[in-house]
Write a protein that holds these residues in place. Structure first.
Motif, PDB file in Angstrom:
ATOM      1  N   LEU A 204     -16.820   7.303  25.102  1.00  0.00           N
ATOM      2  CA  LEU A 204     -15.623   7.017  24.309  1.00  0.00           C
ATOM      3  C   LEU A 204     -15.593   5.532  23.987  1.00  0.00           C
ATOM      4  O   LEU A 204     -15.546   4.691  24.897  1.00  0.00           O
ATOM      5  CB  LEU A 204     -14.368   7.418  25.077  1.00  0.00           C
ATOM      6  N   GLN A 205     -15.598   5.197  22.681  1.00  0.00           N
ATOM      7  CA  GLN A 205     -15.561   3.802  22.255  1.00  0.00           C
ATOM      8  C   GLN A 205     -14.164   3.465  21.742  1.00  0.00           C
ATOM      9  O   GLN A 205     -13.591   4.199  20.940  1.00  0.00           O
ATOM     10  CB  GLN A 205     -16.590   3.562  21.157  1.00  0.00           C
ATOM     11  N   THR A 206     -13.643   2.350  22.228  1.00  0.00           N
ATOM     12  CA  THR A 206     -12.388   1.822  21.725  1.00  0.00           C
ATOM     13  C   THR A 206     -12.701   0.668  20.783  1.00  0.00           C
ATOM     14  O   THR A 206     -13.861   0.452  20.415  1.00  0.00           O
ATOM     15  CB  THR A 206     -11.494   1.347  22.878  1.00  0.00           C
ATOM     16  N   ASP A 207     -11.693  -0.093  20.411  1.00  0.00           N
ATOM     17  CA  ASP A 207     -11.937  -1.229  19.523  1.00  0.00           C
ATOM     18  C   ASP A 207     -12.776  -2.309  20.186  1.00  0.00           C
ATOM     19  O   ASP A 207     -13.482  -3.064  19.512  1.00  0.00           O
ATOM     20  CB  ASP A 207     -10.605  -1.831  19.067  1.00  0.00           C
ATOM     21  N   THR A 208     -12.697  -2.415  21.523  1.00  0.00           N
ATOM     22  CA  THR A 208     -13.338  -3.546  22.196  1.00  0.00           C
ATOM     23  C   THR A 208     -14.346  -3.166  23.270  1.00  0.00           C
ATOM     24  O   THR A 208     -15.131  -4.015  23.691  1.00  0.00           O
ATOM     25  CB  THR A 208     -12.269  -4.438  22.854  1.00  0.00           C
ATOM     26  N   THR A 209     -14.317  -1.919  23.728  1.00  0.00           N
ATOM     27  CA  THR A 209     -15.185  -1.576  24.863  1.00  0.00           C
ATOM     28  C   THR A 209     -15.553  -0.097  24.787  1.00  0.00           C
ATOM     29  O   THR A 209     -15.271   0.581  23.789  1.00  0.00           O
ATOM     30  CB  THR A 209     -14.487  -1.916  26.197  1.00  0.00           C
TER      31      THR A 209
END
Length: 583
Positions: A204-209
């Motif tokens: 799972l990719q978020t905006d920062t990590t």
């Protein structure tokens, strides 16, 4: 925890107090600048302070040295690792320390079930030691034991650490119990995650990590599976594509497995433990650095051959040795495994290819992977290793071993060619000097002794007991000598194999077998630019179209056979020993 421990009445103990007892402290410890620990200690003296013990080498292969602000360990497998928290160091030492558990595999990390812990390798197995004063400090488990494997299987359901087996010793007190941090991953939306099929994981990719957790074969998250943040899987696209196998290569990064602990940070540099190794990554760097466990290295060696029947010799161990500062290798009885740390790729090589490769490691391109031709049966012509290289321009080069020292190259960039490393042929042997009792093979069908002489052969009539016949004279045959070393014996047959063994499909002799023994040395002639070899035999004569080059591993070139009356009679009777026809 069910055991009585005596707490020390202090809020904090310095690393120097924890690492050393009073005796011996007055004798100043020194750094050995020639060892890995010594070099590390010198380079990080500002962080570690002065040594408080001399470096020690233990029976399990690990070395260790204690400093004012840290414990440094080293082994050939783990490299140099440090532990810098004073209470964690003391908990590790109370459990048995380096002498019992071997070298650290990384710094401490927060295990979901046990708290702050370290893993080690003692030369035989991996250990996990809890160093967290809030949970069960100094308890340990052999991760490869039945107990350890059962705990790893059960922990997701029980949400518990392994049984507390810490020795009853004094433990330092915790200064203050900090408030438990909010669970940052509780509200992640896993419906937006990508299923990584080859790892049974969700990414799972978020905006920062990025976050990783275990999944089943259908891509559904495993209930209660731990979630770990892996920042470089978000910020480093090339590394992420290798880890997920979107852009597979044969290197370490693709074989890490899943994270099993949170990352620990030192400034902008993180260290994180995965199933089969440890990753060190610095924000802004080109790619992470990977140190595989021994089990991971064996997987690396296994995965480097990606297709074909596995003709590698059994017994590759994962124990790699350095070749300069770029390559790691392991030699088996048949082939050589090569890992390129610069490209993070690996492959297997035929020894002839390896000998050429080390002269200029970049001449063929970057190692891509390897494969084999053949199904394990037959000889080397039908079972061989191919090493594939990526050319800088985007093409591919395939390299295989050839003859005794040479290699064949098939290149999109440079075409097909042979690197000729064959030794010069030695002068032919004087037949009078041959010791037929030591250096000859009895050819049963022909009742003759055969002596290989470079690309030629000497043949002499023999008795059934393998001794030369009285008065027999050795005769030279270039066609038999050349072809005898250039056939496989399974699918590949030629005049020489038929002369010795008969038909490959039946028990009958062939025209070649009916010839019997050569009567005199052969001779060369040339017709219309083609070189031929002529020779007379008991049962007829031959005419061989000589190949243009000796650089061939298989020769089934045309040999014209003309049988005389004796040869015809032998062929009809299926008897290569039939005597001359009377009348």
């Amino acid at each position: 925890m069910g055991k009585t421990t005596q707490k020390l009445g202090v809020a904090f103990l310095s690393a120097a107090m924890l690492l050393s007892a009073a005796p011996g402290v007055a004798n100043a410890a020194t750094i050995n600048a020639s060892t890995a620990i010594g070099k590390y200690g010198q380079a990080h003296q500002g962080e570690l302070g002065n040594p408080v013990t001399d470096e020690q080498k233990f029976a399990n292969g690990a070395s260790a040295q204690e400093f004012e602000h840290g414990l440094v360990t080293y082994s050939q497998r783990t490299g140099t690792r440090t532990l810098t928290n004073a209470q964690e160091i003391q908990a590790f030492k109370n459990a048995g320390g380096v002498e019992k558990f071997g070298a650290l595999e990384s710094g401490s990390w927060n295990n979901t079930f046990c708290g702050q812990s370290v893993t080690t390798f003692d030369g035989k197995t991996r250990w996990m030691v809890v160093v967290d004063a809030k949970t069960q400090p100094s308890s340990s488990v052999d991760l490869n034991s039945a107990e350890g494997n059962q705990w790893k299987k059960d922990r997701v359901k029980t949400n518990a650490c392994f049984p507390d087996n810490a020795p009853v010793v004094d433990q330092p007190t915790e200064p203050t119990d900090p408030a438990q941090p909010e669970n940052l991953v509780a509200n992640l939306d896993w419906s937006k995650a990508t299923y990584v099929q080859y790892k049974n994981a969700l990414l799972l990719q978020t905006d920062t990590t990025a976050y990783v957790t275990a999944a089943d074969a259908n891509g559904v998250r495993v209930a209660n599976a731990p979630v770990y943040e892996v920042e470089w899987l978000k910020t480093n696209e090339a590394a992420r594509q290798v880890w997920t196998w979107e852009n597979y290569n044969s290197g370490k990064l693709s074989l890490l497995g899943l994270p099993i602990a949170p990352a620990t940070w030192n400034g902008n540099t993180s260290t994180q433990t995965f199933d089969y190794g440890t990753v060190t990554w610095t924000r802004g760097s080109e790619r992470p650095t990977v140190e595989l466990t021994q089990e991971g290295t064996v997987k690396l060696e296994s995965a480097a051959q990606v297709h074909g029947y596995d003709i590698r010799a059994e017994g590759y161990t994962g124990n790699l040795t350095p070749l300069d500062d770029r390559f790691l290798i392991e030699k088996t009885s048949e082939f050589i495994f090569v890992y390129d740390s610069k490209a993070d790729t690996a492959g297997w090589m035929d020894p002839r290819v390896f000998d050429e490769f080390v002269k200029d490691p970049d001449r063929f391109g970057t190692i891509k992977y390897s494969g084999s031709i053949g199904d394990g049966r037959g000889g080397p012509i039908y079972n061989y290793m191919i090493t594939y290289f990526d050319e800088p321009e985007g093409g591919e080069t395939q390299v295989t071993g050839f003859m005794t020292k040479s290699v064949t190259v098939s290149s999109d960039r440079d075409g097909n060619y042979i690197i000729d490393n064959e030794p010069e042929l030695a002068p032919l042997t004087d037949p009078a000097t041959v010791d037929w009792s030591k250096y000859a093979t009895l050819m049963g069908n022909q009742q003759a002794l055969y002596f290989q002489d470079g690309d030629s052969a000497l043949i002499i009539a023999a008795n059934p007991d393998g001794t030369p016949k009285m008065g027999a004279k050795a005769v030279r045959s270039d066609v038999l000598g050349f072809q005898m070393t250039r056939f496989d014996g399974r699918w590949d047959h030629n005049f020489a194999s038929a002369w010795v063994y008969g038909s490959p499909y039946t028990d009958e002799i062939t025209n070649a077998g009916a010839l019997g023994l050569p009567l005199a040395d052969g001779r060369y002639v040339e017709e219309n630019g083609q070189k031929y070899y002529l020779q007379d035999f008991e049962g007829g004569s031959i005419k061989w179209a000589v190949p243009a080059s000796r650089l061939i591993e298989s020769d089934d070139s045309k040999v014209e056979i003309t049988l005389n009356a004796l040869g015809e009679a032998r062929l009809a009777a299926n008897d290569p020993q039939l005597p001359a026809v009377n009348g």
